[in-house]
Scaffold this motif. Structure first.
Motif, PDB file in Angstrom:
ATOM      1  N   LEU A   7       0.943  -1.551   0.240  1.00 19.50           N
ATOM      2  CA  LEU A   7      -0.055  -0.382   0.385  1.00 19.50           C
ATOM      3  C   LEU A   7       0.551   1.353  -0.197  1.00 19.50           C
ATOM      4  CD1 LEU A   7      -2.884  -1.323   2.478  1.00 19.50           C
ATOM      5  CD2 LEU A   7      -2.848  -0.670  -0.253  1.00 19.50           C
ATOM      6  N   GLY A   8       1.886   1.321   0.517  1.00 21.01           N
ATOM      7  CA  GLY A   8       2.727   2.719   0.565  1.00 21.01           C
ATOM      8  C   GLY A   8       3.371   2.752  -1.100  1.00 21.01           C
ATOM      9  N   VAL A   9       3.502   1.429  -1.559  1.00 21.44           N
ATOM     10  CA  VAL A   9       4.454   1.927  -2.748  1.00 21.44           C
ATOM     11  C   VAL A   9       2.748   2.230  -3.864  1.00 21.44           C
ATOM     12  CG1 VAL A   9       4.594  -0.011  -5.190  1.00 21.44           C
ATOM     13  CG2 VAL A   9       5.496   0.242  -3.039  1.00 21.44           C
ATOM     14  N   ASP A  10       1.685   1.187  -3.481  1.00 22.00           N
ATOM     15  CA  ASP A  10       0.556   2.132  -4.426  1.00 22.00           C
ATOM     16  C   ASP A  10       0.129   3.209  -4.215  1.00 22.00           C
ATOM     17  OD1 ASP A  10      -1.655   0.815  -5.883  1.00 22.00           O
ATOM     18  OD2 ASP A  10      -2.943   2.026  -5.154  1.00 22.00           O
ATOM     19  N   GLY A  11       0.495   3.662  -3.289  1.00 22.78           N
ATOM     20  CA  GLY A  11       0.072   5.621  -2.661  1.00 22.78           C
ATOM     21  C   GLY A  11       1.774   6.292  -3.049  1.00 22.78           C
ATOM     22  N   ALA A  12       2.728   5.690  -3.538  1.00 22.72           N
ATOM     23  CA  ALA A  12       3.231   6.960  -3.932  1.00 22.72           C
ATOM     24  C   ALA A  12       3.044   6.787  -5.514  1.00 22.72           C
ATOM     25  CB  ALA A  12       4.972   5.949  -3.729  1.00 22.72           C
ATOM     26  N   ALA A  13       2.819   5.803  -6.155  1.00 29.44           N
ATOM     27  CA  ALA A  13       3.198   5.331  -7.358  1.00 29.44           C
ATOM     28  C   ALA A  13       1.699   6.301  -8.657  1.00 29.44           C
ATOM     29  CB  ALA A  13       2.938   3.611  -7.879  1.00 29.44           C
ATOM     30  N   PHE A  14       0.638   6.171  -7.126  1.00 32.31           N
ATOM     31  CA  PHE A  14      -0.457   7.082  -7.987  1.00 32.31           C
ATOM     32  C   PHE A  14      -1.354   7.625  -6.699  1.00 32.31           C
ATOM     33  CE2 PHE A  14      -0.882   1.876  -9.122  1.00 32.31           C
ATOM     34  CZ  PHE A  14      -1.167   1.559 -10.792  1.00 32.31           C
ATOM     35  N   SER A  15      -1.738   8.933  -7.841  1.00 35.27           N
ATOM     36  CA  SER A  15      -2.214   9.612  -7.173  1.00 35.27           C
ATOM     37  C   SER A  15      -4.170   9.513  -6.702  1.00 35.27           C
ATOM     38  CB  SER A  15      -2.470  11.124  -8.180  1.00 35.27           C
ATOM     39  OG  SER A  15      -2.390  11.094  -9.627  1.00 35.27           O
ATOM     40  N   PRO A  16      -4.041  10.957  -5.821  1.00 37.43           N
ATOM     41  CA  PRO A  16      -5.873  10.561  -5.718  1.00 37.43           C
ATOM     42  C   PRO A  16      -6.527  10.285  -6.884  1.00 37.43           C
ATOM     43  CG  PRO A  16      -5.017  11.859  -4.037  1.00 37.43           C
ATOM     44  CD  PRO A  16      -4.160  11.150  -4.755  1.00 37.43           C
ATOM     45  N   PRO A  17      -7.598   9.709  -7.541  1.00 39.17           N
ATOM     46  CA  PRO A  17      -8.615   8.828  -6.808  1.00 39.17           C
ATOM     47  C   PRO A  17      -7.824   7.691  -7.124  1.00 39.17           C
ATOM     48  CG  PRO A  17      -9.928   9.638  -8.341  1.00 39.17           C
ATOM     49  CD  PRO A  17      -8.445  10.540  -8.581  1.00 39.17           C
TER      50      PRO A  17
END
Length: 130
Positions: A7-17
């Motif tokens: 989830l940390g990687v996902d949060g860094a790789a993608f912007s909201p939403p």
């Protein structure tokens, strides 16, 4: 066990939403009857992951993320290729992936792997598998 790091990687790789939370990741992992969840680890740190799923003879590259500080190292390509091999070995004849139309990096990767834009529907790119 790698959920928090993923989830940390996902949060860094993608912007909201487009970011996944724990519920979204869990949903991706149970969205198809058969699933492969792979992580890329560099020096003991999770830096990327892929979720692939299969339903019948149709395959899905459901999620692919690489931490931005590891971009350009071939990790995304390796994770995607691993997923496509896994799908093909299980009799999948077609795989689809969704991505944002403006994500030129992802589109270039998927097209290099044989995906092509779909004419209609939610699938942005599709590829036949050997």
């Amino acid at each position: 066990r790698d959920g928090a790091a993923v989830l940390g990687v996902d949060g860094a790789a993608f912007s909201p939403p487009w970011r996944l939370d724990a519920v979204g990741l869990r949903e991706a992992l149970v969205a198809t009857p058969s699933v492969r969840f792979r992580v890329a680890v560099v020096e003991g740190r999770v830096v990327g992951y892929a979720v692939a799923g299969r339903a019948g003879r149709r395959g899905y590259l459901q999620r692919l993320a690489v931490h931005p500080d590891q971009a350009g190292q071939g990790l995304g390509r390796a994770l995607a290729a691993d997923a496509l091999v896994w799908l093909a070995q299980r009799g999948t004849r077609r795989a689809v992936v969704n991505t944002q139309e403006g994500n030129a990096t992802a589109l270039a990767l998927y097209e290099a792997l044989g995906f092509r834009p779909e004419p209609a529907g939610l699938d942005v790119l599709g590829a036949p598998l050997p």
